[in-house]
Design a protein around this motif. Structure first.
Motif, mmCIF file in Angstrom:
data_model
loop_
_atom_site.group_PDB
_atom_site.id
_atom_site.type_symbol
_atom_site.label_atom_id
_atom_site.label_comp_id
_atom_site.label_asym_id
_atom_site.label_seq_id
_atom_site.Cartn_x
_atom_site.Cartn_y
_atom_site.Cartn_z
ATOM 1 N N THR A 46 -72.876 -17.625 -56.135
ATOM 2 C CA THR A 46 -71.586 -17.214 -55.599
ATOM 3 C C THR A 46 -71.612 -17.400 -54.092
ATOM 4 O O THR A 46 -72.544 -16.947 -53.426
ATOM 5 C CB THR A 46 -71.308 -15.733 -55.938
ATOM 6 O OG1 THR A 46 -71.358 -15.580 -57.358
ATOM 7 C CG2 THR A 46 -69.949 -15.299 -55.440
ATOM 8 N N VAL A 47 -70.592 -18.100 -53.571
ATOM 9 C CA VAL A 47 -70.541 -18.422 -52.147
ATOM 10 C C VAL A 47 -69.168 -18.070 -51.587
ATOM 11 O O VAL A 47 -68.215 -17.822 -52.321
ATOM 12 C CB VAL A 47 -70.823 -19.923 -51.895
ATOM 13 C CG1 VAL A 47 -72.213 -20.313 -52.379
ATOM 14 C CG2 VAL A 47 -69.770 -20.807 -52.528
ATOM 15 N N SER A 48 -69.074 -18.082 -50.269
ATOM 16 C CA SER A 48 -67.801 -17.903 -49.591
ATOM 17 C C SER A 48 -66.832 -18.984 -50.049
ATOM 18 O O SER A 48 -67.229 -20.139 -50.264
ATOM 19 C CB SER A 48 -68.026 -18.010 -48.073
ATOM 20 O OG SER A 48 -66.807 -18.215 -47.405
ATOM 21 N N CYS A 55 -70.241 -27.340 -51.459
ATOM 22 C CA CYS A 55 -71.394 -27.064 -52.315
ATOM 23 C C CYS A 55 -71.796 -28.195 -53.255
ATOM 24 O O CYS A 55 -72.993 -28.491 -53.347
ATOM 25 C CB CYS A 55 -71.179 -25.765 -53.085
ATOM 26 S SG CYS A 55 -71.428 -24.321 -52.039
ATOM 27 N N PRO A 56 -70.879 -28.854 -53.970
ATOM 28 C CA PRO A 56 -71.356 -29.914 -54.883
ATOM 29 C C PRO A 56 -72.170 -30.996 -54.170
ATOM 30 O O PRO A 56 -73.275 -31.333 -54.610
ATOM 31 C CB PRO A 56 -70.054 -30.483 -55.472
ATOM 32 C CG PRO A 56 -69.105 -29.322 -55.425
ATOM 33 C CD PRO A 56 -69.447 -28.609 -54.133
ATOM 34 N N THR A 57 -71.665 -31.511 -53.059
ATOM 35 C CA THR A 57 -72.384 -32.579 -52.353
ATOM 36 C C THR A 57 -73.634 -32.031 -51.677
ATOM 37 O O THR A 57 -74.688 -32.684 -51.680
ATOM 38 C CB THR A 57 -71.456 -33.262 -51.330
ATOM 39 O OG1 THR A 57 -70.291 -33.721 -52.012
ATOM 40 C CG2 THR A 57 -72.141 -34.452 -50.664
ATOM 41 N N LEU A 58 -73.562 -30.833 -51.113
ATOM 42 C CA LEU A 58 -74.737 -30.233 -50.476
ATOM 43 C C LEU A 58 -75.840 -30.001 -51.508
ATOM 44 O O LEU A 58 -77.014 -30.295 -51.249
ATOM 45 C CB LEU A 58 -74.372 -28.928 -49.773
ATOM 46 C CG LEU A 58 -75.521 -28.203 -49.085
ATOM 47 C CD1 LEU A 58 -76.156 -29.084 -48.007
ATOM 48 C CD2 LEU A 58 -75.039 -26.891 -48.477
ATOM 49 N N LEU A 59 -75.491 -29.501 -52.679
ATOM 50 C CA LEU A 59 -76.498 -29.291 -53.721
ATOM 51 C C LEU A 59 -77.100 -30.618 -54.173
ATOM 52 O O LEU A 59 -78.307 -30.696 -54.435
ATOM 53 C CB LEU A 59 -75.894 -28.542 -54.912
ATOM 54 C CG LEU A 59 -75.526 -27.084 -54.647
ATOM 55 C CD1 LEU A 59 -74.800 -26.496 -55.849
ATOM 56 C CD2 LEU A 59 -76.741 -26.257 -54.294
ATOM 57 N N HIS A 87 -73.130 -23.475 -41.679
ATOM 58 C CA HIS A 87 -73.441 -22.130 -42.160
ATOM 59 C C HIS A 87 -73.838 -22.172 -43.641
ATOM 60 O O HIS A 87 -74.796 -21.523 -44.058
ATOM 61 C CB HIS A 87 -72.235 -21.219 -41.940
ATOM 62 C CG HIS A 87 -72.541 -19.772 -42.072
ATOM 63 N ND1 HIS A 87 -71.599 -18.800 -41.913
ATOM 64 C CD2 HIS A 87 -73.684 -19.104 -42.349
ATOM 65 C CE1 HIS A 87 -72.132 -17.615 -42.101
ATOM 66 N NE2 HIS A 87 -73.403 -17.772 -42.358
ATOM 67 N N CYS A 88 -73.113 -22.954 -44.425
ATOM 68 C CA CYS A 88 -73.429 -23.089 -45.851
ATOM 69 C C CYS A 88 -74.823 -23.685 -46.036
ATOM 70 O O CYS A 88 -75.600 -23.223 -46.867
ATOM 71 C CB CYS A 88 -72.367 -23.964 -46.517
ATOM 72 S SG CYS A 88 -72.597 -24.204 -48.285
ATOM 73 N N ALA A 89 -75.150 -24.712 -45.253
ATOM 74 C CA ALA A 89 -76.469 -25.337 -45.342
ATOM 75 C C ALA A 89 -77.573 -24.344 -44.970
ATOM 76 O O ALA A 89 -78.647 -24.343 -45.584
ATOM 77 C CB ALA A 89 -76.523 -26.573 -44.449
#
Length: 136
Positions: A46-48, A55-59, A87-89
């Motif tokens: 669960t993320v902001s 998220c899909p590309t970062l994952l 921040h997500c990274a």
């Protein structure tokens, strides 16, 4: 093999399912643990809501590091969205290879990222976007 990860927004019903193909080849220990057996059965994070589009590309990058993924993440981003991506990274403890490519792209595109900032005409200063946390 394919690993499926469900990414949910912390507010609202938005979600994305990410299919990670083949074996994990990244060197990120946190991500390796995330994909380990105790997460693998129905992996979900669960993320902001602001992070959900990244998220899909970062994952996929964390699963199989390739500079192309970082370039895709930074395509037509604003300064504010680039900060959200950063921040997500950090949340996923992305390795140095991500941040090296990220900062290389930020540096190369700085004129585009600063283009949308307002300028305080009286002082000649750039006004950065407000902090999304709501703090001054």
């Amino acid at each position: 093999t394919t690993t499926s990860v469900l990414v949910r927004s912390s507010c609202g019903a938005a979600e994305a399912r990410v299919e990670l193909e083949s074996e994990h080849v990244g060197s990120n220990g946190f991500f390796s643990n995330f994909l380990s057996n105790h997460w693998n059965a129905g992996s979900c994070v669960t993320v902001s809501q602001r992070w959900l589009p990244f998220c899909p590309t970062l994952l996929r990058f964390l699963h199989s590091p390739q500079p192309l993924f970082v370039d895709q993440l930074m395509y037509q981003q604003t300064l504010e969205s680039a900060l959200a991506l950063h921040h997500c990274a950090l949340y996923f403890l992305a390795a140095g290879e991500f941040f090296l490519e990220f900062f290389h792209i930020v540096h190369a595109r700085q004129h585009l990222l600063f283009q949308g900032l307002d300028q305080d005409r009286s002082e000649g200063a750039l006004l950065f976007p407000p902090d999304p946390s709501g703090e001054c």
